[in-house]
Design a protein around this motif. Structure first.
Motif, PDB file in Angstrom:
ATOM      1  N   LEU A 297       0.813  -1.221   0.000  1.00 26.08           N
ATOM      2  CA  LEU A 297       0.000   0.000   0.000  1.00 26.08           C
ATOM      3  C   LEU A 297       0.847   1.272   0.000  1.00 26.08           C
ATOM      4  CD1 LEU A 297      -2.888  -0.897   2.495  1.00 26.08           C
ATOM      5  CD2 LEU A 297      -2.869  -1.045   0.005  1.00 26.08           C
ATOM      6  N   ALA A 298       2.142   1.144   0.256  1.00 30.93           N
ATOM      7  CA  ALA A 298       3.016   2.317   0.324  1.00 30.93           C
ATOM      8  C   ALA A 298       3.182   2.952  -1.054  1.00 30.93           C
ATOM      9  CB  ALA A 298       4.371   1.918   0.881  1.00 30.93           C
ATOM     10  N   ILE A 299       3.346   4.260  -1.070  1.00 35.20           N
ATOM     11  CA  ILE A 299       3.558   4.982  -2.332  1.00 35.20           C
ATOM     12  C   ILE A 299       4.943   4.673  -2.882  1.00 35.20           C
ATOM     13  CG2 ILE A 299       3.755   7.263  -3.367  1.00 35.20           C
ATOM     14  CD1 ILE A 299       1.701   8.244  -1.346  1.00 35.20           C
ATOM     15  N   ASP A 300       5.924   4.629  -2.008  1.00 34.82           N
ATOM     16  CA  ASP A 300       7.307   4.363  -2.403  1.00 34.82           C
ATOM     17  C   ASP A 300       7.768   3.013  -1.864  1.00 34.82           C
ATOM     18  OD1 ASP A 300       7.769   6.834  -3.740  1.00 34.82           O
ATOM     19  OD2 ASP A 300       7.867   7.807  -1.772  1.00 34.82           O
ATOM     20  N   PRO A 301       8.736   2.367  -2.522  1.00 33.41           N
ATOM     21  CA  PRO A 301       9.363   2.850  -3.756  1.00 33.41           C
ATOM     22  C   PRO A 301       8.520   2.535  -4.987  1.00 33.41           C
ATOM     23  CG  PRO A 301      10.315   0.756  -3.150  1.00 33.41           C
ATOM     24  CD  PRO A 301       9.351   1.110  -2.053  1.00 33.41           C
ATOM     25  N   VAL A 302       8.621   3.402  -5.971  1.00 32.73           N
ATOM     26  CA  VAL A 302       7.982   3.147  -7.256  1.00 32.73           C
ATOM     27  C   VAL A 302       8.851   2.127  -7.993  1.00 32.73           C
ATOM     28  CG1 VAL A 302       7.304   4.126  -9.466  1.00 32.73           C
ATOM     29  CG2 VAL A 302       6.968   5.437  -7.357  1.00 32.73           C
ATOM     30  N   ILE A 303       8.273   1.009  -8.362  1.00 28.79           N
ATOM     31  CA  ILE A 303       9.048  -0.027  -9.029  1.00 28.79           C
ATOM     32  C   ILE A 303       9.427   0.448 -10.434  1.00 28.79           C
ATOM     33  CG2 ILE A 303       9.055  -2.405  -9.876  1.00 28.79           C
ATOM     34  CD1 ILE A 303       9.180  -2.109  -6.831  1.00 28.79           C
ATOM     35  N   ASP A 304      10.713   0.412 -10.726  1.00 30.35           N
ATOM     36  CA  ASP A 304      11.269   0.926 -11.976  1.00 30.35           C
ATOM     37  C   ASP A 304      11.802  -0.247 -12.801  1.00 30.35           C
ATOM     38  OD1 ASP A 304      12.668   2.103 -14.023  1.00 30.35           O
ATOM     39  OD2 ASP A 304      13.875   3.413 -12.753  1.00 30.35           O
ATOM     40  N   VAL A 305      11.078  -0.596 -13.870  1.00 29.99           N
ATOM     41  CA  VAL A 305      11.561  -1.661 -14.747  1.00 29.99           C
ATOM     42  C   VAL A 305      12.124  -1.091 -16.046  1.00 29.99           C
ATOM     43  CG1 VAL A 305       9.955  -3.349 -13.794  1.00 29.99           C
ATOM     44  CG2 VAL A 305       9.265  -1.979 -15.783  1.00 29.99           C
ATOM     45  N   ALA A 306      12.001   0.219 -16.229  1.00 29.55           N
ATOM     46  CA  ALA A 306      12.424   0.845 -17.486  1.00 29.55           C
ATOM     47  C   ALA A 306      13.938   0.970 -17.590  1.00 29.55           C
ATOM     48  CB  ALA A 306      11.783   2.223 -17.627  1.00 29.55           C
ATOM     49  N   HIS A 307      14.622   1.010 -16.439  1.00 27.70           N
ATOM     50  CA  HIS A 307      16.065   1.247 -16.463  1.00 27.70           C
ATOM     51  C   HIS A 307      16.891  -0.029 -16.373  1.00 27.70           C
ATOM     52  CE1 HIS A 307      14.652   5.359 -15.686  1.00 27.70           C
ATOM     53  NE2 HIS A 307      15.796   5.740 -16.234  1.00 27.70           N
ATOM     54  N   GLY A 308      16.276  -1.138 -16.649  1.00 34.90           N
ATOM     55  CA  GLY A 308      17.017  -2.368 -16.848  1.00 34.90           C
ATOM     56  C   GLY A 308      17.395  -3.144 -15.604  1.00 34.90           C
ATOM     57  N   PRO A 309      18.138  -4.227 -15.798  1.00 35.32           N
ATOM     58  CA  PRO A 309      18.456  -5.167 -14.719  1.00 35.32           C
ATOM     59  C   PRO A 309      19.173  -4.571 -13.520  1.00 35.32           C
ATOM     60  CG  PRO A 309      18.903  -6.152 -16.853  1.00 35.32           C
ATOM     61  CD  PRO A 309      18.588  -4.711 -17.101  1.00 35.32           C
ATOM     62  N   ALA A 310      20.052  -3.594 -13.750  1.00 40.07           N
ATOM     63  CA  ALA A 310      20.784  -3.014 -12.619  1.00 40.07           C
ATOM     64  C   ALA A 310      19.822  -2.353 -11.637  1.00 40.07           C
ATOM     65  CB  ALA A 310      21.832  -2.021 -13.106  1.00 40.07           C
ATOM     66  N   MET A 311      18.850  -1.604 -12.146  1.00 38.63           N
ATOM     67  CA  MET A 311      17.868  -0.973 -11.273  1.00 38.63           C
ATOM     68  C   MET A 311      16.974  -2.033 -10.628  1.00 38.63           C
ATOM     69  SD  MET A 311      16.493   1.557  -9.798  1.00 38.63           S
ATOM     70  CE  MET A 311      17.181   3.019 -10.604  1.00 38.63           C
ATOM     71  N   MET A 312      16.645  -3.053 -11.389  1.00 32.84           N
ATOM     72  CA  MET A 312      15.837  -4.134 -10.827  1.00 32.84           C
ATOM     73  C   MET A 312      16.554  -4.781  -9.643  1.00 32.84           C
ATOM     74  SD  MET A 312      14.562  -5.939 -14.368  1.00 32.84           S
ATOM     75  CE  MET A 312      13.784  -4.992 -15.676  1.00 32.84           C
ATOM     76  N   ARG A 313      17.836  -5.079  -9.831  1.00 39.79           N
ATOM     77  CA  ARG A 313      18.595  -5.707  -8.744  1.00 39.79           C
ATOM     78  C   ARG A 313      18.696  -4.789  -7.530  1.00 39.79           C
ATOM     79  NH1 ARG A 313      21.316  -8.429 -13.110  1.00 39.79           N
ATOM     80  NH2 ARG A 313      22.577  -6.587 -13.571  1.00 39.79           N
ATOM     81  N   ARG A 314      18.864  -3.511  -7.790  1.00 37.82           N
ATOM     82  CA  ARG A 314      18.934  -2.543  -6.689  1.00 37.82           C
ATOM     83  C   ARG A 314      17.654  -2.599  -5.846  1.00 37.82           C
ATOM     84  NH1 ARG A 314      21.223   2.740  -5.713  1.00 37.82           N
ATOM     85  NH2 ARG A 314      22.465   2.486  -7.604  1.00 37.82           N
ATOM     86  N   GLN A 315      16.515  -2.590  -6.521  1.00 31.89           N
ATOM     87  CA  GLN A 315      15.254  -2.574  -5.786  1.00 31.89           C
ATOM     88  C   GLN A 315      14.953  -3.924  -5.137  1.00 31.89           C
ATOM     89  OE1 GLN A 315      12.447  -0.778  -8.732  1.00 31.89           O
ATOM     90  NE2 GLN A 315      12.604   1.030  -7.409  1.00 31.89           N
ATOM     91  N   ILE A 316      15.334  -5.008  -5.786  1.00 31.10           N
ATOM     92  CA  ILE A 316      15.174  -6.325  -5.169  1.00 31.10           C
ATOM     93  C   ILE A 316      16.013  -6.403  -3.899  1.00 31.10           C
ATOM     94  CG2 ILE A 316      15.648  -8.799  -5.439  1.00 31.10           C
ATOM     95  CD1 ILE A 316      15.056  -8.408  -8.461  1.00 31.10           C
ATOM     96  N   TYR A 317      17.218  -5.873  -3.951  1.00 28.40           N
ATOM     97  CA  TYR A 317      18.109  -5.885  -2.787  1.00 28.40           C
ATOM     98  C   TYR A 317      17.472  -5.141  -1.613  1.00 28.40           C
ATOM     99  CZ  TYR A 317      22.227  -4.931   0.118  1.00 28.40           C
ATOM    100  OH  TYR A 317      23.115  -4.817   1.169  1.00 28.40           O
ATOM    101  N   HIS A 318      16.896  -3.989  -1.871  1.00 29.06           N
ATOM    102  CA  HIS A 318      16.333  -3.172  -0.797  1.00 29.06           C
ATOM    103  C   HIS A 318      15.021  -3.749  -0.253  1.00 29.06           C
ATOM    104  CE1 HIS A 318      19.251   0.015  -0.701  1.00 29.06           C
ATOM    105  NE2 HIS A 318      19.113   0.291  -1.997  1.00 29.06           N
ATOM    106  N   LEU A 319      14.181  -4.304  -1.121  1.00 29.73           N
ATOM    107  CA  LEU A 319      12.879  -4.804  -0.690  1.00 29.73           C
ATOM    108  C   LEU A 319      12.900  -6.276  -0.274  1.00 29.73           C
ATOM    109  CD1 LEU A 319      10.330  -3.260  -3.239  1.00 29.73           C
ATOM    110  CD2 LEU A 319      10.338  -2.926  -0.769  1.00 29.73           C
ATOM    111  N   GLY A 320      13.789  -7.031  -0.857  1.00 27.92           N
ATOM    112  CA  GLY A 320      13.736  -8.482  -0.716  1.00 27.92           C
ATOM    113  C   GLY A 320      12.910  -9.048  -1.861  1.00 27.92           C
ATOM    114  N   ASN A 321      13.221 -10.250  -2.277  1.00 25.35           N
ATOM    115  CA  ASN A 321      12.594 -10.822  -3.469  1.00 25.35           C
ATOM    116  C   ASN A 321      11.076 -10.876  -3.375  1.00 25.35           C
ATOM    117  OD1 ASN A 321      15.424 -11.939  -3.105  1.00 25.35           O
ATOM    118  ND2 ASN A 321      15.026 -12.581  -5.203  1.00 25.35           N
ATOM    119  N   ALA A 322      10.552 -11.375  -2.244  1.00 21.27           N
ATOM    120  CA  ALA A 322       9.107 -11.587  -2.130  1.00 21.27           C
ATOM    121  C   ALA A 322       8.336 -10.275  -2.121  1.00 21.27           C
ATOM    122  CB  ALA A 322       8.798 -12.398  -0.871  1.00 21.27           C
ATOM    123  N   LEU A 323       8.799  -9.299  -1.354  1.00 17.29           N
ATOM    124  CA  LEU A 323       8.097  -8.016  -1.297  1.00 17.29           C
ATOM    125  C   LEU A 323       8.222  -7.259  -2.610  1.00 17.29           C
ATOM    126  CD1 LEU A 323       9.010  -6.857   2.327  1.00 17.29           C
ATOM    127  CD2 LEU A 323       6.851  -7.841   1.520  1.00 17.29           C
TER     128      LEU A 323
END
Length: 406
Positions: A297-323
């Motif tokens: 339900l949180a506004i952030d972080p906005v999931i960013d898939v436009a900037h490719g795998p590096a950004m994806m990995r960054r966000q996966i690292y911060h949130l954890g895979n499941a979240l």
């Protein structure tokens, strides 16, 4: 009454464990028949998970027969006529035929009987009131098979009376409609549910939560949810309801990923102003479920898939895979597919250094230690997690020498 239909003999009926249990009961003159969900799902070619049986003798007689055959028995609900037999590691719930003596909308006082029709008559819906045996015989007193084939979810008897007996049947009506029904919804059942909607507040949160999440796991629950909302069923338990537009997107994405998650779909029908903590307490969600709801339900972080795998990995690292997947399934962007593949195959690495390394570098204990670890971690993430321990230690040494964080 003689059987009035046939069903295909199923592998689980032939299972040696099932046969062993049936033979043990029959040895003592106890008639046992499959009942409810396993019969229903066998008729519509769905996978059968739980095998439940009804018997025409008191539970104590079944316990005696099963124990004589050295089958483990657990008295899960003995006073209500229910035991669980465990044969070869497989559990079977066995319940003596019953008739209602008294009901109060939540609990029933029952008496045991040997009347199969009387037991069927106290069950909620026609599609759940059928019995079958291991030879493929079917006892269908209220045309449940016809209703199942037509996609009708219909109460056994007067819907209003059945709801007065147990208010939970309102939610079960919609849950089974979501899983087995086809439009239009049964008019008499719907009218009775609408008329009794306010009684839902008398249910426990645990029962509401369980039914709602099961309903949401159906293949396409949006239409059912909309009908429920229009009938006033969310007024007490989910006033935050905000439509099904996001739900339909989540369902489509989950279908493409071959998954189904009730809590994720619950989050999708809650408005942006929904307070996860309040909702979690109201529905008695677990701590982990409340955390997931908060993240979704949180506004952030906005999931960013436009900037490719590096950004994806960054966000996966911060949130954890499941979240990360929880938030990813809410995206309209088709790029979620690549991100999903990454989230289900890539395991975020651990930062190669720790506060102990900072202390060894000569930095006194204090706030600077954490600041330096965080700085190196940020550098490591910016370089897409490529730096190994030696490189991270070198970067730490460089920052210490520069007096960073002092």
């Amino acid at each position: 009454m003689s059987p009035n239909g046939r069903l295909d003999v199923q592998p689980w009926m032939r299972d040696p464990r099932t046969q062993r249990m049936l033979n043990a009961l029959a040895h003592d003159g106890i008639t046992a028949r499959f009942v409810g969900g396993c019969v229903r799902d066998a008729l519509c070619a769905k996978a059968v998970v739980d095998v439940d049986l009804a018997i025409d003798r008191p539970p104590e007689a079944a316990v005696k027969a099963l124990e004589r055959a050295r089958i483990k028995v657990v008295p899960t609900g003995l006073k209500h006529g229910t035991i669980t037999a465990v044969a070869g590691g497989r559990p079977y719930e066995i319940t003596t035929l019953r008739r209602d003596v008294q009901t109060d909308g939540r609990h029933a006082v029952v008496a045991f009987t040997d009347d199969w029709r009387a037991d069927a008559a106290r069950r909620d819906f026609t599609i759940n009131a059928m019995f079958g045996d291991a030879s493929g015989n079917l006892w269908d007193f209220f045309d449940g098979r016809g209703d199942l084939a037509a996609g009708r979810v219909r109460f056994v008897g007067d819907p209003a009376v059945r709801i007065d007996e147990d208010v939970l049947r309102i939610l079960r009506f919609f849950r089974f409609y979501a899983w087995y029904g086809q439009a239009p919804v049964d008019a008499a059942g719907l009218a009775a549910c609408r008329a009794a909607a306010d009684k839902l507040r008398n249910l426990s949160a645990e029962r509401v939560r369980k039914e709602l999440l099961k309903l949401l796991e159906a293949a396409d629950p949006a239409g059912t949810i909309e009908t429920m909302a229009a009938s006033g069923l969310f007024a007490h338990w989910l006033p935050e309801y905000d439509g099904t537009a996001l739900l339909q997107r989540v369902v489509a994405n989950e279908r493409a990923a071959a998954m189904s998650d009730g809590l994720r779909r619950l989050a999708a029908i809650i408005g942006t102003a929904g307070d996860a903590t309040v909702i979690g307490k109201r529905l008695r969600l677990s701590t982990q479920e409340s955390l997931r709801l908060t993240v979704m339900l949180a506004i952030d972080p906005v999931i960013d898939v436009a900037h490719g795998p590096a950004m994806m990995r960054r966000q996966i690292y911060h949130l954890g895979n499941a979240l990360y997947v929880d938030r990813l399934m809410r995206l309209a962007d088709s790029g979620w597919r690549e991100a999903y593949r990454l989230a289900t195959t890539w395991t975020p690495p651990e930062l190669p250094i720790s506060g102990g390394d900072v202390l060894k570098a000569g930095v006194p204990a204090g706030r600077r230690v954490g600041a330096l670890v965080a700085a190196v971690e940020g550098w490591w993430i910016d370089n897409d997690f490529a730096a190994d321990r030696a490189a991270c230690l070198a970067e730490l040494r460089r920052r210490v020498d520069l007096g960073e964080g002092a």
